[in-house]
Design an enzyme around this catalytic site. Structure first.
Site, PDB file in Angstrom:
ATOM      1  N   LYS A   9       6.745  -1.435  -5.971  1.00 58.93           N
ATOM      2  CA  LYS A   9       7.873  -2.232  -5.497  1.00 58.93           C
ATOM      3  C   LYS A   9       9.117  -1.878  -6.289  1.00 58.93           C
ATOM      4  CE  LYS A   9       8.448  -6.693  -6.569  1.00 58.93           C
ATOM      5  NZ  LYS A   9       8.457  -8.171  -6.536  1.00 58.93           N
ATOM      6  N   SER A  25      15.464   7.937   7.520  1.00 60.58           N
ATOM      7  CA  SER A  25      15.308   6.495   7.487  1.00 60.58           C
ATOM      8  C   SER A  25      15.764   5.911   6.164  1.00 60.58           C
ATOM      9  CB  SER A  25      13.870   6.117   7.803  1.00 60.58           C
ATOM     10  OG  SER A  25      13.862   4.818   8.326  1.00 60.58           O
ATOM     11  N   TYR A  58      10.030   4.905   6.747  1.00 64.34           N
ATOM     12  CA  TYR A  58       9.440   5.905   5.862  1.00 64.34           C
ATOM     13  C   TYR A  58      10.520   6.413   4.916  1.00 64.34           C
ATOM     14  CZ  TYR A  58      11.696   9.276   8.957  1.00 64.34           C
ATOM     15  OH  TYR A  58      12.627   9.971   9.682  1.00 64.34           O
TER      16      TYR A  58
END
Length: 118
Positions: A9, A25, A58
């Protein structure tokens, strides 16, 4: 039994650029990707802390050392430059692996520098 668990994270990554017409992306500084054990084309979930939007996408590599967090293509409609994001990656683990697996959690500052690793 298998479970889907948090793998990595990036907490409070700040969006540095957006472009709806750009192919790709979510671009992250390659140094951030390496520190969090993330790979190009890996699926991630993105949670926009600023506006509550959520999406899956992605990763693509951003320039090393640039501290970039670029959101491109359709996902760019869900963020603005300056928004704070949580970028999360997950892994599928067997029950026996769960007790030994430790996710990589990176806390970032407003300049996308890692200030804490949990």
């Amino acid at each position: 039994m298998k479970r889907i668990m948090l793998k990595a994270k990036l907490h409070h990554a700040r969006v540095t650029e957006t472009n709806v017409d750009y192919e790709g992306s979510l671009a992250l500084d390659e140094e951030l990707m390496q520190a969090a054990d993330l790979r190009a084309f890996e699926k991630v979930d993105v949670y926009n802390v600023t506006n509550g939007e959520r999406f899956s996408t992605y990763l693509i590599k951003g320039e090393t050392g640039s501290r970039m967090v670029g959101v491109f293509g359709a996902a760019a409609h869900k963020v603005r430059a300056g928004d704070r994001l949580i970028v999360a990656s997950y892994v599928v683990l067997d029950e026996e692996e769960i007790d030994f697996f430790i996710p990589k959690i990176m806390i970032l500052d407003g300049e996308n520098r890692i200030v804490e690793i949990k």
